[in-house]
Design a protein around this motif. Structure first.
Motif: not given
Lengths: 214, 466
Positions: A24-26, B415-419, B422-428, B430-438
Motif C-alpha cells: 500500500i505504501i513502500p 541503505p541496506d537493500q536488495l537490488k 536479488e535473492r536473500c535468505a533472511a532471519t527477519s 516478512r517476505n512481502f514483495e519489495g520488502r527488502q528492496g524493490k
C-alpha cells in the motif's frame, strides 16, 4: 475528523488477497515527518513503472477508474506493518471506503477481511472498512468488470451499499456499534478519552506500573 | 471464574468501561521510534497537549539508522526524521537511546534487555512487532500513529477485548530446529490472517524448554499470523532473565521479591477456556523455509516449491503471482534455491543467541564466492556482547560483513537493500514483495539455516549438513 454518513463514488477493484501495508505504501515514503502528501505514493510499486510513468495495466490508472473513491479487494487487506502512512495514503488518494471479504477457515472460524491494526487506523482517519461475504465480493468484482466505472452509494446509518449497475444491487453490512458512532460523529479520540480524566487519575493512584499490580 | 493470562492482564488494566463494549485500558509502557512518532508529537503540539507520563515512554532510533558508519547519515530525509525524534524527546521530556549510546538498538530488543519489558505489564509501540514483548507475559500491542498520540496524551488505549487462541507446542525440538521454525510452521498452518482479532497464547513443553531469546522470536511473529498480540506465561526462565544481567529499569531487591510474587500468578488457569486451540507437534518439526511472498507460504527444507493449486489458504492466483515474483517453479527442491545475499539480524533474530547460532556455523568456514552476508546485531549491547565473545572475528574471518545495530535489511529503510531480482535468505519476519528492496526476493529462515546457506550458496538442511 470529518464525519462519515453517506458517500457515492466509483468503485475500483484490486484482485489480490493479503495486500500488505508494504504494498500500500513502500517504506521509502515513511521517512516523511508530515501527515500529508502520501496519496501520490499509494500502491507505488504497482501503480508506476520503473521509469516513473503510470502503469497502464494497473486498474487505478485506467480512465474508467481515475476518480474512484471506493476500493474493493480480497481477504486480509492491510496485513503486515502498523504504519498509519498506509491509511493516510488511502485517504489522501481520495478513497473513502475499502471493501474486503471475510472468509470461513477450514475449522469454521471466521477470518476477518481486514488486518486489525490497519482497520483500526482507518477508523481514526474516517475511512470506512466494510466486510462482505466472499460471494458478495465476487459479485462486486463481476459487476466492476462488466460495467467499469460503476458507481456505488454507501449509507453508513442504514448500513447498506447500493451498486448503481444494471440492475441495481443492494448489499447490507455489519459494523461495530462503537466504530459506527465514532465515524458518524467524526469524533476526536483524545478529547473523548480526556473526558474520563478523573477515572484515569483514580486508576493511576492505585496502580503500580513497576509491577503492573494493584 | 477461570481466566486466561490475557484476561488476567486485561482486568488489571481496566480504567473504565466505555459504550458499545469498548474499554479504556491503562498502558504501562510506550516504546517510540523515529518512523511512526513524528506526526503523533505534532498532534500533541497542535492541541497543546503534553506527554502524560514521560517516565513511562522510551524512545530509540532503529529503522533509519545506517549500520555501516553511524556517525554520518547521508540520506537527508532520514536525517530529518532522526532529528525530529531528538527534538521531540527534548521538548516533551522523553528518554531517548540515541546513536552512539550503549542502549541504542531495535526497539523490541532494547525493551527486554534494559528491563523495560516486565511480566503483567501492558506495552504499546507504533510498530507491529511489539508482540515480541509478550514472551515475558506482557500484553503488547502494535498500534498506529493516531493511537501513539492517544497513549502519549492519556497513557490509555481504547480497546475491545480480543478473542483468545491457544497454540500448544507439544513434544521436543530436534537439534538445530529452532523457535523460528515453530512460528513459521504455525503461520503455514493457520495463515497470515488466522490469528486476526485474537491474542495468541503459546503453551506446551516445547515452549517451556525455550530460552527468553527463542520465546521472543515466536511472539515477534504473532503479527505475521494476524494476531493482536502473542503471550507466553512467565516462568523461572523469565524470572532469571530479568533478575540476572544489567537491567536498569527492572525492579531489584525487595521490589523484585514483591514483583515475583505477582508474576507467579500470571498463567492461564488450568481449565480456562479459549475461543480456539491448536496443537503443533514439535518432535518431527523440520527447519522451515518460505518460498513465496507471504509468511504463510512456507515449507520444510526437505520439501519442494508447491504446485499452484496445492497451497492451503492461498488461491491459485495468489500462488502464481508469488512464484512469478520469486522467480521459482513448482517442483523445484528448496535446497536447489541459490542465493545472492544473506541477512542475519532484526527484532526477530538479532539477539545474542541468534548470533551465537550463526557463529557456530561460520566457525572455520567461508561464505560462498560472491555471497553478500550482512550480520546486524539487534542492539549496541548485543554488539558489545558478541564482540566480547569474539563472534565478530568469526564472522569477519568467514567473509561476512559485521555491522552496527539497527533494523537494516529487514525493511530496507536505510541503505541496506536488495537490488531487483536479488535473492536473500533472511532471519527477519516478512517476505512481502519489495520488502527488502524493490524487486528483491526474500526467503525467511532461522539464523543457523541462514548462515549455512551463506556458506553453501544455497539452502541446506542444517540437521544433516556437514
Amino acid at each position: 475528523m470529518n464525519p462519515f454518513t453517506t458517500h457515492k463514488g466509483i468503485v475500483v477493484a484490486v484482485d489480490r488477497a493479503n495486500i500488505d501495508t508494504d504494498a500500500i505504501i513502500p517504506k521509502q515514503f515513511l521517512k516523511l515527518i508530515g501527515r500529508t502528501g502520501f496519496g501520490q505514493f499509494l500502491f507505488n510499486d504497482w501503480r508506476y513503472l520503473d521509469n516513473g510513468q503510470p502503469n497502464p495495466e494497473f486498474d487505478l490508472n485506467k480512465p474508467a477508474f481515475k476518480d474512484a473513491t471506493i476500493l474493493v479487494a480480497r481477504n486480509n487487506f492491510g496485513c503486515g506493518s502498523s504504519r498509519e502512512h498506509a491509511v493516510w495514503a488511502v485517504a489522501q488518494y481520495g478513497l473513502r471506503v475499502v471493501i474486503a471479504p471475510w472468509r470461513k477457515d477450514a475449522d469454521g472460524s471466521r477470518i476477518p477481511g481486514f488486518a486489525d491494526i490497519f482497520r483500526n487506523n482507518c477508523v481514526k482517519n474516517g475511512v470506512l472498512t466494510i466486510e462482505l461475504s466472499e460471494a458478495e465480493v465476487d459479485q462486486l468484482f463481476g459487476f466492476i468488470k462488466a460495467q467499469p466505472g460503476v458507481q456505488m452509494t454507501v449509507d453508513l446509518p442504514k448500513q447498506t451499499l447500493v451498486l448503481h449497475g444494471k440492475p441495481e444491487q443492494v448489499f447490507k453490512f455489519e459494523i461495530d456499534a462503537g466504530v459506527k458512532d465514532y465515524l458518524l460523529r467524526g469524533l476526536d479520540d483524545i478529547a473523548l478519552t480526556l473526558e474520563k480524566e478523573a477515572a484515569i487519575t483514580a486508576f493511576e493512584k492505585k496502580h503500580d506500573v513497576q509491577l503492573a499490580a494493584r | 471464574m477461570k481466566q486466561t493470562l490475557y484476561e488476567k492482564i486485561w482486568n488489571r488494566h481496566v480504567v473504565t468501561e466505555l459504550a458499545d463494549g469498548w474499554t479504556l485500558l491503562f498502558i504501562d509502557r510506550q516504546l517510540v521510534h523515529e518512523v511512526t512518532s513524528p506526526q503523533a508529537f505534532d498532534g500533541l503540539r497542535l492541541a497543546r497537549r503534553k506527554v502524560r507520563h514521560p517516565e513511562l515512554t522510551f524512545a530509540t532510533l532503529d529503522h533509519n539508522v545506517p549500520t555501516d558508519d553511524q556517525s554520518v547519515i547521508r540520506d537527508p530525509v532520514a536525517k530529518a526524521q532522526i532529528e525530529a525524534l531528538r527534538n521531540n524527546c527534548k521538548e516533551f521530556g522523553v528518554r531517548l537511546f540515541d546513536i552512539g549510546s550503549k542502549e541504542l538498538g531495535v526497539v523490541h530488543i532494547v525493551g527486554p534487555e534494559l528491563g523495560i519489558t516486565l511480566p503483567g505489564t501492558t506495552i504499546v509501540c507504533g510498530d507491529s512487532h511489539t508482540a515480541t514483548h509478550g514472551a515475558f507475559g506482557a500484553l503488547a500491542h502494535g498500534i498506529g500513529t493516531s493511537e501513539v498520540e492517544h497513549v502519549l496524551a492519556t497513557q490509555t488505549l481504547r480497546q475491545k477485548k480480543s478473542k483468545t487462541f491457544r497454540v500448544e507446542y507439544a513434544g521436543r525440538l530436534q537439534p538445530h530446529v529452532t523457535s523460528k521454525d515453530m512460528v513459521l510452521k504455525l503461520i503455514g498452518e493457520i495463515g497470515t490472517a488466522g490469528g486476526t482479532g485474537c491474542v495468541l497464547e503459546y503453551t506446551g513443553a516445547a515452549v517451556r524448554a525455550l530460552s527468553m531469546e527463542a520465546r521472543m522470536t515466536i511472539c515477534n511473529m504473532s503479527i505475521e499470523a494476524g494476531a493482536r498480540a502473542g503471550l507466553i506465561a512467565p516462568d523461572e526462565t523469565t524470572f532469571n532473565y530479568i533478575a540476572t544481567g544489567d537491567r536498569p529499569f527492572a525492579p531489584c531487591g525487595a521490589a523484585l521479591e514483591k514483583a515475583l510474587a505477582y508474576w507467579k500468578t500470571l498463567a492461564s488457569d488450568p481449565d480456562a477456556t479459549f475461543d480456539r486451540t491448536l496443537t503443533i507437534d514439535c518432535d518431527k518439526l523440520a527447519p522451515q523455509v518460505t518460498w513465496g511472498t507471504s509468511p504463510g507460504m512456507v515449507t520444510d527444507v526437505t520439501g519442494v516449491v508447491p504446485e499452484f493449486d496445492q497451497v492451503r489458504g492461498y488461491s491459485r492466483a495468489d500462488v502464481e503471482a508469488a512464484l512469478a515474483y520469486m522467480g521459482l517453479k513448482p517442483g523445484m527442491k528448496i535446497t536447489d534455491i541459490k542465493l545472492d545475499t544473506v541477512f542475519i539480524g532484526s527484532c526477530t533474530n538479532g539477539r545474542i543467541e541468534d548470533l551465537r547460532a550463526a557463529a557456530a556455523v561460520f566457525k572455520g568456514r567461508k561464505v560462498a564466492a560472491g555471497m553478500r552476508t550482512l550480520i546486524v546485531p539487534g542492539s549496541a549491547r548485543v554488539k558489545a556482547e558478541a564482540e566480547a565473545e569474539g563472534l565478530d572475528k568469526i564472522f569477519k574471518a568467514a567473509g561476512a560483513d559485521w555491522r552496527y545495530a539497527g533494523c537494516s535489511m529487514c525493511l530496507a529503510m536505510n541503505p541496506d537493500q536488495l537490488k531487483p531480482g536479488e535473492r536473500c535468505a533472511a532471519t527477519s519476519n516478512r517476505n512481502f514483495e519489495g520488502r527488502q528492496g524493490k524487486g528483491g526476493r526474500t526467503h525467511l529462515v532461522g539464523p543457523a539455516m541462514a548462515a549455512a546457506a551463506a556458506v553453501a550458496g544455497h539452502f541446506v538442511d542444517i540437521r544433516t549438513w556437514k
